[in-house]
Design a protein around this motif. Structure first.
Motif, PDB file in Angstrom:
ATOM      1  N   UNK A  42       0.839  -1.205   0.000  1.00  0.00           N
ATOM      2  CA  UNK A  42       0.000   0.000   0.000  1.00  0.00           C
ATOM      3  C   UNK A  42       0.871   1.252   0.000  1.00  0.00           C
ATOM      4  N   UNK A  43       1.916   1.277   0.825  1.00  0.00           N
ATOM      5  CA  UNK A  43       2.811   2.440   0.880  1.00  0.00           C
ATOM      6  C   UNK A  43       3.519   2.656  -0.454  1.00  0.00           C
ATOM      7  N   UNK A  44       4.005   1.576  -1.056  1.00  0.00           N
ATOM      8  CA  UNK A  44       4.684   1.699  -2.351  1.00  0.00           C
ATOM      9  C   UNK A  44       3.706   2.163  -3.424  1.00  0.00           C
ATOM     10  N   UNK A  45       2.478   1.679  -3.384  1.00  0.00           N
ATOM     11  CA  UNK A  45       1.472   2.105  -4.367  1.00  0.00           C
ATOM     12  C   UNK A  45       1.196   3.594  -4.259  1.00  0.00           C
ATOM     13  N   UNK A  46       1.107   4.099  -3.047  1.00  0.00           N
ATOM     14  CA  UNK A  46       0.892   5.544  -2.850  1.00  0.00           C
ATOM     15  C   UNK A  46       2.080   6.335  -3.394  1.00  0.00           C
ATOM     16  N   UNK A  47       3.280   5.872  -3.107  1.00  0.00           N
ATOM     17  CA  UNK A  47       4.478   6.551  -3.616  1.00  0.00           C
ATOM     18  C   UNK A  47       4.546   6.516  -5.138  1.00  0.00           C
ATOM     19  N   UNK A  48       4.112   5.424  -5.750  1.00  0.00           N
ATOM     20  CA  UNK A  48       4.109   5.329  -7.208  1.00  0.00           C
ATOM     21  C   UNK A  48       3.125   6.332  -7.809  1.00  0.00           C
ATOM     22  N   UNK A  49       1.968   6.468  -7.201  1.00  0.00           N
ATOM     23  CA  UNK A  49       0.980   7.441  -7.694  1.00  0.00           C
ATOM     24  C   UNK A  49       1.536   8.857  -7.597  1.00  0.00           C
ATOM     25  N   UNK A  50       2.163   9.182  -6.472  1.00  0.00           N
ATOM     26  CA  UNK A  50       2.753  10.514  -6.305  1.00  0.00           C
ATOM     27  C   UNK A  50       3.855  10.733  -7.347  1.00  0.00           C
ATOM     28  N   UNK A  51       4.714   9.738  -7.532  1.00  0.00           N
ATOM     29  CA  UNK A  51       5.789   9.859  -8.517  1.00  0.00           C
ATOM     30  C   UNK A  51       5.227   9.983  -9.930  1.00  0.00           C
ATOM     31  N   UNK A  52       4.143   9.284 -10.222  1.00  0.00           N
ATOM     32  CA  UNK A  52       3.533   9.367 -11.553  1.00  0.00           C
ATOM     33  C   UNK A  52       2.993  10.772 -11.819  1.00  0.00           C
ATOM     34  N   UNK A  53       2.415  11.392 -10.819  1.00  0.00           N
ATOM     35  CA  UNK A  53       1.920  12.761 -10.977  1.00  0.00           C
ATOM     36  C   UNK A  53       3.085  13.722 -11.221  1.00  0.00           C
ATOM     37  N   UNK A  54       4.166  13.547 -10.454  1.00  0.00           N
ATOM     38  CA  UNK A  54       5.347  14.402 -10.638  1.00  0.00           C
ATOM     39  C   UNK A  54       5.930  14.221 -12.036  1.00  0.00           C
ATOM     40  N   UNK A  55       6.049  12.981 -12.486  1.00  0.00           N
ATOM     41  CA  UNK A  55       6.577  12.712 -13.833  1.00  0.00           C
ATOM     42  C   UNK A  55       5.633  13.282 -14.890  1.00  0.00           C
ATOM     43  N   UNK A  56       4.347  13.223 -14.641  1.00  0.00           N
ATOM     44  CA  UNK A  56       3.377  13.802 -15.572  1.00  0.00           C
ATOM     45  C   UNK A  56       3.583  15.297 -15.753  1.00  0.00           C
ATOM     46  N   UNK A  75      11.433   1.199  -9.996  1.00  0.00           N
ATOM     47  CA  UNK A  75      12.407   2.102  -9.388  1.00  0.00           C
ATOM     48  C   UNK A  75      11.933   2.593  -8.026  1.00  0.00           C
ATOM     49  N   UNK A  76      10.672   2.970  -7.924  1.00  0.00           N
ATOM     50  CA  UNK A  76      10.133   3.433  -6.639  1.00  0.00           C
ATOM     51  C   UNK A  76      10.170   2.307  -5.618  1.00  0.00           C
ATOM     52  N   UNK A  77       9.782   1.108  -6.021  1.00  0.00           N
ATOM     53  CA  UNK A  77       9.767  -0.028  -5.091  1.00  0.00           C
ATOM     54  C   UNK A  77      11.176  -0.363  -4.610  1.00  0.00           C
ATOM     55  N   UNK A  78      12.137  -0.389  -5.518  1.00  0.00           N
ATOM     56  CA  UNK A  78      13.507  -0.726  -5.118  1.00  0.00           C
ATOM     57  C   UNK A  78      14.131   0.354  -4.244  1.00  0.00           C
ATOM     58  N   UNK A  79      13.849   1.607  -4.527  1.00  0.00           N
ATOM     59  CA  UNK A  79      14.361   2.684  -3.666  1.00  0.00           C
ATOM     60  C   UNK A  79      13.723   2.621  -2.276  1.00  0.00           C
ATOM     61  N   UNK A  80      12.440   2.318  -2.228  1.00  0.00           N
ATOM     62  CA  UNK A  80      11.727   2.173  -0.953  1.00  0.00           C
ATOM     63  C   UNK A  80      12.386   1.074  -0.114  1.00  0.00           C
ATOM     64  N   UNK A  81      12.632  -0.061  -0.720  1.00  0.00           N
ATOM     65  CA  UNK A  81      13.250  -1.186  -0.011  1.00  0.00           C
ATOM     66  C   UNK A  81      14.689  -0.849   0.391  1.00  0.00           C
ATOM     67  N   UNK A  82      15.453  -0.270  -0.524  1.00  0.00           N
ATOM     68  CA  UNK A  82      16.859   0.022  -0.244  1.00  0.00           C
ATOM     69  C   UNK A  82      17.020   0.977   0.931  1.00  0.00           C
TER      70      UNK A  82
END
Length: 162
Positions: free
Chosen positions: A40-54, A74-81
């Protein structure tokens, strides 16, 4: 006693499930719930990143939109790292469930190991089917295949502090 990469002391002994069963009580179930919290946290971060990239794509005449191809991994791997490989040695989901990861000899995982942990998990699930998760039913430390391959152990953080 030695120290890991961050300077914290490391015990030279292996975490023994027979002498310290409190380290591994309920780990399997809490790992499942921690996984869902992190998804859920990664999904929220992906949505935020998608808006920024947009928005960046508008200003770069569409060039930034090429980042959509690698955005989710990329978002998932950075989150984990940065969470699992950070000083807490746990993702936010793991912290919420009272879990912590250590290497077999006691050191905390580092960002590259945390990233490899995530990649091996996803590749093993993809190629070997989710039935590979049954390995934890036969492991005395409730370790999964990718834990065994990388020499990591997930334990109760409260019992670990005691």
């Amino acid at each position: 006693m030695s120290a890991d990469y961050s300077g914290t002391p490391v015990r030279e002994t292996v975490y023994d499930p027979f002498t310290r069963p409190d380290l591994f009580e309920g780990v399997r179930t809490r790992r499942i719930f921690a996984f869902f919290v992190d998804v859920i946290a990664i999904s929220i971060l992906i949505v935020v990143a998608a808006v920024v990239v947009g928005f960046l794509g508008i200003f770069t005449l569409g060039l930034a939109w090429l980042a959509y191809a690698i955005l989710a991994p990329a978002v998932a791997l950075l989150y984990i790292a940065f969470t699992l490989g950070g000083p807490e040695a746990a993702t936010p989901g793991m912290r919420a469930m009272g879990l912590e990861m250590r290497l077999w000899y006691g050191a905390r995982p580092y960002p590259l190991l945390a990233t490899m942990h995530a990649l091996i998990f996803w590749f093993s699930i993809s190629f070997l089917t989710p039935l590979i998760l049954l390995v934890s039913l036969f492991s005395e430390r409730k370790r999964l295949l990718h834990d065994i391959a990388l020499g990591t152990v997930v334990m109760n953080s409260g019992a670990l502090e005691r």
